[in-house]
Scaffold this motif. Sequence first.
Motif, mmCIF file in Angstrom:
data_model
loop_
_atom_site.group_PDB
_atom_site.id
_atom_site.type_symbol
_atom_site.label_atom_id
_atom_site.label_comp_id
_atom_site.label_asym_id
_atom_site.label_seq_id
_atom_site.Cartn_x
_atom_site.Cartn_y
_atom_site.Cartn_z
ATOM 1 N N ILE A 1 -0.102 0.937 0.600
ATOM 2 C CA ILE A 1 -0.545 0.691 1.974
ATOM 3 C C ILE A 1 0.514 -0.110 2.708
ATOM 4 O O ILE A 1 1.174 -0.976 2.121
ATOM 5 C CB ILE A 1 -1.903 -0.050 1.979
ATOM 6 N N SER A 2 0.680 0.208 3.988
ATOM 7 C CA SER A 2 1.584 -0.565 4.833
ATOM 8 C C SER A 2 0.850 -1.792 5.348
ATOM 9 O O SER A 2 -0.207 -1.663 5.960
ATOM 10 C CB SER A 2 2.051 0.281 6.010
ATOM 11 N N TRP A 3 1.443 -2.968 5.086
ATOM 12 C CA TRP A 3 0.764 -4.177 5.556
ATOM 13 C C TRP A 3 0.691 -4.188 7.081
ATOM 14 O O TRP A 3 -0.287 -4.608 7.670
ATOM 15 C CB TRP A 3 1.526 -5.417 5.072
ATOM 16 N N ARG A 4 1.731 -3.674 7.718
ATOM 17 C CA ARG A 4 1.808 -3.764 9.185
ATOM 18 C C ARG A 4 0.884 -2.753 9.884
ATOM 19 O O ARG A 4 0.169 -3.103 10.810
ATOM 20 C CB ARG A 4 3.250 -3.544 9.633
ATOM 21 N N THR A 5 0.895 -1.513 9.406
ATOM 22 C CA THR A 5 0.160 -0.473 10.128
ATOM 23 C C THR A 5 -1.198 -0.159 9.504
ATOM 24 O O THR A 5 -2.063 0.408 10.165
ATOM 25 C CB THR A 5 0.968 0.832 10.165
ATOM 26 N N GLY A 6 -1.360 -0.464 8.211
ATOM 27 C CA GLY A 6 -2.580 -0.075 7.517
ATOM 28 C C GLY A 6 -2.563 1.341 6.999
ATOM 29 O O GLY A 6 -3.512 1.766 6.318
ATOM 30 N N GLY A 7 -1.499 2.100 7.307
ATOM 31 C CA GLY A 7 -1.392 3.447 6.777
ATOM 32 C C GLY A 7 -1.339 3.415 5.259
ATOM 33 O O GLY A 7 -0.706 2.538 4.669
ATOM 34 N N ILE B 1 -7.576 1.920 -1.237
ATOM 35 C CA ILE B 1 -6.727 0.740 -1.067
ATOM 36 C C ILE B 1 -6.931 0.195 0.339
ATOM 37 O O ILE B 1 -7.067 0.960 1.305
ATOM 38 C CB ILE B 1 -5.241 1.079 -1.326
ATOM 39 N N SER B 2 -6.969 -1.129 0.453
ATOM 40 C CA SER B 2 -7.156 -1.750 1.762
ATOM 41 C C SER B 2 -6.456 -3.102 1.782
ATOM 42 O O SER B 2 -6.087 -3.635 0.733
ATOM 43 C CB SER B 2 -8.648 -1.923 2.056
ATOM 44 N N ARG B 3 -6.283 -3.647 2.960
ATOM 45 C CA ARG B 3 -5.670 -4.958 3.078
ATOM 46 C C ARG B 3 -6.564 -5.844 3.926
ATOM 47 O O ARG B 3 -7.246 -5.376 4.834
ATOM 48 C CB ARG B 3 -4.281 -4.866 3.694
ATOM 49 N N ASP B 4 -6.528 -7.126 3.640
ATOM 50 C CA ASP B 4 -7.284 -8.108 4.404
ATOM 51 C C ASP B 4 -6.290 -9.144 4.905
ATOM 52 O O ASP B 4 -5.825 -9.988 4.149
ATOM 53 C CB ASP B 4 -8.355 -8.744 3.514
ATOM 54 N N ASN B 5 -5.965 -9.046 6.181
ATOM 55 C CA ASN B 5 -4.948 -9.936 6.746
ATOM 56 C C ASN B 5 -5.380 -11.395 6.709
ATOM 57 O O ASN B 5 -4.568 -12.295 6.533
ATOM 58 C CB ASN B 5 -4.634 -9.522 8.176
ATOM 59 N N ALA B 6 -6.660 -11.643 6.879
ATOM 60 C CA ALA B 6 -7.145 -13.023 6.904
ATOM 61 C C ALA B 6 -7.042 -13.675 5.523
ATOM 62 O O ALA B 6 -6.779 -14.871 5.410
ATOM 63 C CB ALA B 6 -8.574 -13.059 7.394
ATOM 64 N N LYS B 7 -7.250 -12.872 4.486
ATOM 65 C CA LYS B 7 -7.216 -13.412 3.124
ATOM 66 C C LYS B 7 -5.873 -13.202 2.442
ATOM 67 O O LYS B 7 -5.666 -13.656 1.322
ATOM 68 C CB LYS B 7 -8.319 -12.762 2.285
ATOM 69 N N ASN B 8 -4.987 -12.456 3.097
ATOM 70 C CA ASN B 8 -3.683 -12.128 2.500
ATOM 71 C C ASN B 8 -3.845 -11.394 1.177
ATOM 72 O O ASN B 8 -3.124 -11.674 0.202
ATOM 73 C CB ASN B 8 -2.839 -13.389 2.292
ATOM 74 N N THR B 9 -4.773 -10.476 1.146
ATOM 75 C CA THR B 9 -4.989 -9.714 -0.084
ATOM 76 C C THR B 9 -4.873 -8.212 0.174
ATOM 77 O O THR B 9 -5.143 -7.731 1.278
ATOM 78 C CB THR B 9 -6.374 -9.993 -0.696
#
Length: 124
Positions: free
Chosen positions: A51-57, A70-78
């Motif tokens: 996953i791209s941290w910047r775009t979420g792609g 797969i996913s990212r959580d910007n608030a938790k840095n995970t």
Amino acid sequence: QVQLVESGGGVGQAGDSLRRACTVSGHSYSSYSMGWYRQPPGKEREFVAAISWRTGGSYVVHDVQDRFTISRDNAKNTVDLQMNSLTPEDTAVYFCAASSPGAVSYIEAMYDYWGQGTQVTVSS
């Protein structure tokens, strides 16, 4: 320098769901892409998702794309790997990795930083 620390449940039975989390810290990690790899017993390490941290792609390998997310959580840095409908064939050491060029990639050589790897065991 980027630091990766993996966590999450590591033992389950066939049909269960497990979630792996990768906590990211360090310099400019928000420009990176993040990947998950796994190494089954006696086999080579293989790509699972990125996953791209910047775009979420994101991209999940075809073999597991109907079960893994797969996913990212910007608030938790995970960066999380949600694994559903697990089978014993999902048993492996799972690694989180970071790629500085930023593009989502399945190429292992593109990843500059790696977590320590944690065991996931699925029984039948």
